[in-house]
Design a protein around this motif. Structure first.
Motif, PDB file in Angstrom:
ATOM      1  N   VAL A 193       0.827  -1.200   0.000  1.00  0.00           N
ATOM      2  CA  VAL A 193       0.000   0.000   0.000  1.00  0.00           C
ATOM      3  C   VAL A 193       0.863   1.253   0.000  1.00  0.00           C
ATOM      4  O   VAL A 193       2.030   1.233   0.397  1.00  0.00           O
ATOM      5  CB  VAL A 193      -0.951   0.032   1.227  1.00  0.00           C
ATOM      6  N   HIS A 194       0.244   2.345  -0.474  1.00  0.00           N
ATOM      7  CA  HIS A 194       0.890   3.658  -0.405  1.00  0.00           C
ATOM      8  C   HIS A 194       0.789   4.148   1.031  1.00  0.00           C
ATOM      9  O   HIS A 194      -0.302   4.178   1.614  1.00  0.00           O
ATOM     10  CB  HIS A 194       0.206   4.627  -1.372  1.00  0.00           C
ATOM     11  N   ALA A 195       1.890   4.541   1.596  1.00  0.00           N
ATOM     12  CA  ALA A 195       1.936   4.872   3.024  1.00  0.00           C
ATOM     13  C   ALA A 195       1.094   6.092   3.384  1.00  0.00           C
ATOM     14  O   ALA A 195       0.730   6.257   4.562  1.00  0.00           O
ATOM     15  CB  ALA A 195       3.394   5.101   3.446  1.00  0.00           C
ATOM     16  N   PRO A 239      -2.153   2.958 -18.270  1.00  0.00           N
ATOM     17  CA  PRO A 239      -1.539   3.508 -19.491  1.00  0.00           C
ATOM     18  C   PRO A 239      -0.426   2.607 -19.996  1.00  0.00           C
ATOM     19  O   PRO A 239       0.287   1.972 -19.203  1.00  0.00           O
ATOM     20  CB  PRO A 239      -0.982   4.860 -19.018  1.00  0.00           C
ATOM     21  N   ALA A 240      -0.276   2.528 -21.283  1.00  0.00           N
ATOM     22  CA  ALA A 240       0.759   1.687 -21.882  1.00  0.00           C
ATOM     23  C   ALA A 240       2.136   2.091 -21.360  1.00  0.00           C
ATOM     24  O   ALA A 240       2.435   3.281 -21.212  1.00  0.00           O
ATOM     25  CB  ALA A 240       0.715   1.818 -23.400  1.00  0.00           C
ATOM     26  N   GLY A 241       2.929   1.085 -21.061  1.00  0.00           N
ATOM     27  CA  GLY A 241       4.293   1.339 -20.595  1.00  0.00           C
ATOM     28  C   GLY A 241       4.430   1.549 -19.103  1.00  0.00           C
ATOM     29  O   GLY A 241       5.543   1.637 -18.588  1.00  0.00           O
ATOM     30  N   LYS A 242       3.312   1.632 -18.385  1.00  0.00           N
ATOM     31  CA  LYS A 242       3.357   1.830 -16.935  1.00  0.00           C
ATOM     32  C   LYS A 242       3.211   0.491 -16.225  1.00  0.00           C
ATOM     33  O   LYS A 242       2.309  -0.297 -16.532  1.00  0.00           O
ATOM     34  CB  LYS A 242       2.215   2.757 -16.500  1.00  0.00           C
ATOM     35  N   GLU A 257       3.285   7.224  -8.492  1.00  0.00           N
ATOM     36  CA  GLU A 257       2.694   8.433  -9.077  1.00  0.00           C
ATOM     37  C   GLU A 257       1.393   8.824  -8.383  1.00  0.00           C
ATOM     38  O   GLU A 257       0.846   9.907  -8.635  1.00  0.00           O
ATOM     39  CB  GLU A 257       2.428   8.222 -10.569  1.00  0.00           C
ATOM     40  N   GLY A 258       0.859   7.943  -7.550  1.00  0.00           N
ATOM     41  CA  GLY A 258      -0.389   8.226  -6.862  1.00  0.00           C
ATOM     42  C   GLY A 258      -1.624   7.873  -7.655  1.00  0.00           C
ATOM     43  O   GLY A 258      -2.745   8.220  -7.256  1.00  0.00           O
ATOM     44  N   ALA A 259      -1.453   7.162  -8.780  1.00  0.00           N
ATOM     45  CA  ALA A 259      -2.606   6.784  -9.605  1.00  0.00           C
ATOM     46  C   ALA A 259      -3.406   5.654  -8.975  1.00  0.00           C
ATOM     47  O   ALA A 259      -4.580   5.462  -9.307  1.00  0.00           O
ATOM     48  CB  ALA A 259      -2.136   6.373 -11.002  1.00  0.00           C
ATOM     49  N   LYS A 302      12.945  -1.881  -3.801  1.00  0.00           N
ATOM     50  CA  LYS A 302      13.878  -0.774  -3.614  1.00  0.00           C
ATOM     51  C   LYS A 302      13.631  -0.018  -2.308  1.00  0.00           C
ATOM     52  O   LYS A 302      14.309   0.980  -2.027  1.00  0.00           O
ATOM     53  CB  LYS A 302      13.789   0.183  -4.802  1.00  0.00           C
ATOM     54  N   ARG A 303      12.657  -0.502  -1.533  1.00  0.00           N
ATOM     55  CA  ARG A 303      12.339   0.066  -0.220  1.00  0.00           C
ATOM     56  C   ARG A 303      12.034   1.561  -0.304  1.00  0.00           C
ATOM     57  O   ARG A 303      12.537   2.371   0.481  1.00  0.00           O
ATOM     58  CB  ARG A 303      13.475  -0.193   0.780  1.00  0.00           C
ATOM     59  N   HIS A 304      11.179   1.910  -1.270  1.00  0.00           N
ATOM     60  CA  HIS A 304      10.736   3.294  -1.375  1.00  0.00           C
ATOM     61  C   HIS A 304       9.981   3.659  -0.096  1.00  0.00           C
ATOM     62  O   HIS A 304       9.138   2.890   0.382  1.00  0.00           O
ATOM     63  CB  HIS A 304       9.842   3.467  -2.602  1.00  0.00           C
ATOM     64  N   PRO A 305      10.263   4.830   0.471  1.00  0.00           N
ATOM     65  CA  PRO A 305       9.646   5.185   1.763  1.00  0.00           C
ATOM     66  C   PRO A 305       8.132   5.314   1.729  1.00  0.00           C
ATOM     67  O   PRO A 305       7.485   5.259   2.782  1.00  0.00           O
ATOM     68  CB  PRO A 305      10.304   6.530   2.114  1.00  0.00           C
ATOM     69  N   LYS A 306       7.562   5.476   0.541  1.00  0.00           N
ATOM     70  CA  LYS A 306       6.104   5.620   0.441  1.00  0.00           C
ATOM     71  C   LYS A 306       5.394   4.282   0.245  1.00  0.00           C
ATOM     72  O   LYS A 306       4.175   4.245   0.097  1.00  0.00           O
ATOM     73  CB  LYS A 306       5.746   6.554  -0.724  1.00  0.00           C
TER      74      LYS A 306
END
Length: 350
Positions: A106-108, A185-188, A196-198, A213-217
């Protein structure tokens, strides 16, 4: 001279054995078959290491040259039920099992702290009808009352973890007719959409790039997955099945003793894995508490925690049969007796 004669005798002995082509991942519980310590019906096993996406495609739409192969449980069942697929027959060798609470990311910043918070949220996923994601949806509905219809689905063609799985067959991309979905969207890929929050969350059978990659979000929905999954096992007794082993139908019909021989070989290989785990793998592994983890798993789940055979896995199979039908993926609810060879239904490993 004597040494040369011995080598020649060994070579002749090997050449006399009939070949048996086997495909799968090189799991520790399978390596004794791969390296020849465990034989299958006195055959010369030619073990081909492959990824599950490639193995599925080989079985369903490829050359079908392999005698025995690992295959995704759900894709196989969907092909069996919806398309009458019988070119390969499943054996009750459940070579990959994975608890699936860990597969929700989930997005944090979206306030998703419990499963019920997923209602009305956008969730990105790839391979909607894959084994892992079918289990995730079923568990969410059974345990938390969150149905697939409660979620806004966004499907991506691009998968940030495709290198781990080898892509998806058509039976992993099946969608129920009643479900409204949005195409990305194509390529995503799914990680792009989350960052991106989509979308608000990702369901992924492996691990999406954003989490690797352990992104903080990005975080897992269940922070302590181990504890949640242990509670699930204690409550249900289910260790979710992802992959099984299948044999070419023609070979099984020509040599009806072979399915049991294959089952016994996989069981023996797994027992050797258990023995090595108990005896010395704590020294081979880089994990500092490997031995403790193994012992605690045995204490919690039993000595044969990675069981094969129908008797110990009947509940898991019947549960996933129900999921497939209820989620609108399978035309009807399957029965164990129609899916598996009669000669294999009573097979058990100790």
């Amino acid at each position: 001279m004597l040494h040369g004669a011995a080598n020649a005798q060994e070579a002749n002995s090997k050449s006399e054995k009939l070949p048996l082509t086997v495909a799968g991942y090189p799991y520790e519980r399978v390596t004794a078959i791969q390296d020849g310590r465990v034989e299958i019906d006195n055959r010369q096993v030619e073990f081909e290491t492959a990824k599950i996406g490639e193995m599925n495609q080989h079985v369903f739409s490829g050359p079908q040259t392999r005698d025995v192969t690992e295959v995704g449980l759900i894709p196989y069942l969907l092909a069996f039920c919806n398309d009458g697929f019988r070119d390969y027959l499943p054996l009750p060798i459940f070579v990959l099992k994975v608890f699936r609470h860990k597969s929700i990311f989930v997005h944090a910043d979206r306030g998703i702290n419990k499963p019920e918070d997923l209602r009305g949220r956008k969730v990105a996923t790839v391979g909607y009808s894959s084994s892992g994601l079918t289990w995730v949806r079923g568990i969410l509905q059974d345990e938390y009352g969150v149905s697939p219809e409660d979620i806004k689905w966004v499907l991506t063609e691009k998968d940030s973890a495709a290198g781990q799985t080898g892509g998806a067959s058509k039976w992993e991309k099946l969608l129920p007719a009643s479900l409204a979905v949005e195409k990305a969207p194509a390529g995503k890929d799914e990680s792009d959409l989350l960052l991106e929050g989509a979308v608000d969350a990702i369901f992924h059978p492996a691990e999406p790039r954003a989490y690797v990659k352990r992104h903080p979000k990005v975080r897992r929905l269940f922070g302590d997955c181990r504890a949640v999954e242990q509670r699930y096992f204690k409550k249900t007794g289910i260790y979710p099945i992802m992959h099984l082993v299948a044999i070419r139908r023609e070979l099984a019909e020509q040599q009806p003793w072979l399915p049991k021989a294959i089952f016994n070989a996989y069981c023996k290989s797994k027992q050797l894995d258990y023995e090595e785990s108990r005896r010395i793998r704590w020294a081979y592994s880089s994990l500092p508490w490997y031995g403790q983890e193994f012992n605690e798993t045995v204490e919690f789940m039993g000595p044969n925690f990675y069981s094969y055979g129908i008797p110990k896995n009947r509940k898991a199979l019947e549960t996933v049969f129900r999921y497939l039908h209820k989620q609108g993926l399978a035309e009807r609810e399957l029965k164990i007796e129609e899916v598996f060879l009669e000669s294999t239904i009573g097979l058990e490993d100790s």
